[in-house]
Design an enzyme around this catalytic site. Structure first.
Site, short mmCIF file in Angstrom:
data_model
loop_
_atom_site.label_atom_id
_atom_site.label_comp_id
_atom_site.label_asym_id
_atom_site.label_seq_id
_atom_site.Cartn_x
_atom_site.Cartn_y
_atom_site.Cartn_z
N LYS A 112 0.82 -1.21 0.00
CA LYS A 112 0.00 0.00 0.00
C LYS A 112 0.86 1.27 0.00
O LYS A 112 0.37 2.34 -0.34
CB LYS A 112 -0.97 -0.01 1.18
CG LYS A 112 -2.03 -1.10 1.00
CD LYS A 112 -3.18 -0.95 1.96
CE LYS A 112 -4.32 -1.90 1.62
NZ LYS A 112 -4.05 -3.31 2.01
C1 LIG Z 1 -4.69 -4.37 1.48
C2 LIG Z 1 -3.93 -5.65 1.41
C3 LIG Z 1 -4.30 -6.70 0.52
C4 LIG Z 1 -5.54 -6.63 -0.34
O1 LIG Z 1 -5.44 -5.68 -1.38
P1 LIG Z 1 -6.76 -5.17 -2.12
O2 LIG Z 1 -6.31 -4.11 -3.04
O3 LIG Z 1 -7.68 -4.67 -1.04
O4 LIG Z 1 -7.36 -6.35 -2.84
C5 LIG Z 1 -3.49 -7.82 0.46
N1 LIG Z 1 -2.40 -7.95 1.25
C6 LIG Z 1 -2.02 -6.98 2.10
C7 LIG Z 1 -0.82 -7.20 2.94
C8 LIG Z 1 -2.77 -5.80 2.22
O5 LIG Z 1 -2.39 -4.84 3.09
#
Ligand SMILES: *Cc1c(COP(=O)(O)O)cnc(C)c1O
Length: 432
Positions: A112
């Site tokens: 993210k």
């Molecule tokens: C947010 C997150 C996901 C999922 O991603 P999306 O875009 O919501 O599908 C997967 N793994 C981790 C570690 C995350 O923080």
């Protein structure tokens, strides 16, 4: 110039700045780009750093308020960490066809960081240009909050007010949320994650907050989604092979949607595999066409515990059910299978995966068996294993080694205020 329509109104027309700063379209729909500039082969034919790929793609957006120098400054300061493609099962890339793309070397150690850091700099750029001071209001239960707080911290023209449910995030997650950061206020809400989300929603329609120029930074924002396509290009470029299969550990489906937008813009992806935990809305939808949202179930891969994926609305707007089935495979992995995948990957290959990445590794194995393909498979590694020490230790018997900054988190000063779960409790922090 980019132009956006709403999933609920294809005639709506918004520019990039408007879509970025408002988050949600006025009709409650999600923004989608009307036409994305074609991704040119040279982007992945030559090996480049993530920041250079981001620079080239953002330059192609042709936004009048973003000069080439602005784009350079934004991409090089946002994308300032490595995103290595690591072969699994051999030290020699030519001898394996399974890879992980490690997206967790940014400051908060989840993928993210890529979207949040880029979005933060774009928002700061536009707010500075229009001489306004914005306040980003965000509710979080995990990786999003720390990535957003860190991404915006220290930038001019924006402050962040972060809400999280007190006592309902892991000790390490809480530390990551409340380490004191310039321009960021962390609020521990005496309530649940749903209370936090409700407070954020109400704040946006609260008349007395109008002067605060509130904006959101959740995963539905197009400003987080578009930059997530950069690393798909980076994966193909490092692999030096086209026609790749990409496995995406998924929750809200933002990561997957970003990959599919890149594919639509010309990136040669053979197929996507959406790897879900026990929250199986999406695999069930592909199998049955039934699109009823559900309550979320708690699992080991908690950042993917989503029963009602917000970006589904985008996918369903872009593609029919049968188109989605031809582009994507999806599968649901239980906690027992997740733990087994962590263990197997460690025993067979010496690689330590976080539980989210492990859901992806299990899905990759299933896809390999089912399709009998020899094509390279890239699993997106979405978080650092050291963020989930208990789960990893119980699977392989040892504690994953923490990167220096995670290990040092305990020595850093923290700051959080406790507030009651009512929108009025936000007033002093919003007008601080
Ligand atoms: C947010 C997150 C996901 C999922 O991603 P999306 O875009 O919501 O599908 C997967 N793994 C981790 C570690 C995350 O923080």
């Amino acid at each position: 110039m980019l132009s956006f329509y709403s999933t609920r109104n294809h005639d709506l027309d918004a520019g990039f700045e408007e879509a970025l700063l408002s988050g949600l379209a006025p009709d409650g729909g999600l923004y989608l780009p009307r036409r994305l500039p074609e991704l040119h082969r040279s982007l992945w034919r030559e090996r480049r750093q993530l920041a250079d790929i981001g620079y080239e793609i953002m330059l192609g957006w042709n936004e009048p308020k973003l000069s080439p120098a602005d784009v350079r400054a934004i991409s090089s300061s946002a994308l300032n960490f490595p995103v290595p493609l690591v072969p699994i099962g051999s030290n020699r890339p030519s001898q394996t066809n399974l890879f992980v793309l490690e997206l967790f070397h940014g400051p908060t150690h989840s993928f993210k960081d890529v979207g949040a850091r880029t979005m933060a700099r774009l928002v700061s750029h536009f707010s500075e240009a229009s001489h306004t001071e914005l306040t980003v209001l965000v509710a979080t239960s995990g990786d999003t909050g720390s990535a957003v707080a860190d991404g915006f911290s220290g930038l001019t023209g924006v402050r962040v007010v972060l809400l999280y449910p007190k006592g309902q995030v892991s000790a390490l997650q809480e530390r990551q949320l409340i380490v004191s950061r310039p321009g960021v206020v962390a609020l521990a809400v005496e309530g649940t994650f749903d209370d936090c989300q409700r407070m954020v929603k109400m704040a946006f329609s609260e008349p007395s907050f109008e002067k605060a120029n509130l904006t959101s930074a959740n995963s539905i924002n197009i400003g987080r989604l578009l930059p997530q396509s950069f690393y798909y290009v980076h994966a193909v470029s490092q692999l030096d092979m086209e026609d790749v299969i990409i496995v995406v550990p998924s929750g809200n489906l933002g990561n997957l949607t970003a990959g599919m937008l890149a594919q639509r813009a010309g990136l040669p992806v053979n197929r996507f595999v959406a790897a879900h935990n026990a929250n199986a809305f999406f695999p069930d939808y592909l199998a049955s066409g039934e699109d009823q949202f559900r309550e979320s179930i708690r699992t080991l891969s908690n950042a993917m515990d989503v029963g009602a994926p917000s970006n589904f609305e985008r996918l369903a707007s872009l593609f029919s059910h049968s188109q989605l089935n031809s582009l994507i495979r999806s599968t649901s992995v239980s906690d027992a299978e997740t733990a087994a995948a962590i263990k197997r990957t460690y025993l067979n290959h010496g690689y330590v995966a976080c539980p989210h990445t492990a859901v992806g590794l299990e899905a990759a194995e299933r896809y390999r068996a089912e399709s009998e393909t020899q094509k390279p498979i890239v699993v997106l590694a979405t978080a650092h294993p050291a963020k989930f020490p208990e789960t990893v230790r119980s699977a392989i018997g040892i504690q994953p080694e923490a990167p220096k900054d995670l290990a040092e988190l305990h020595d850093r000063p923290t700051r959080a205020e406790t507030v009651s779960p009512h929108v009025a409790a936000l007033t002093p922090y919003i007008f601080a």
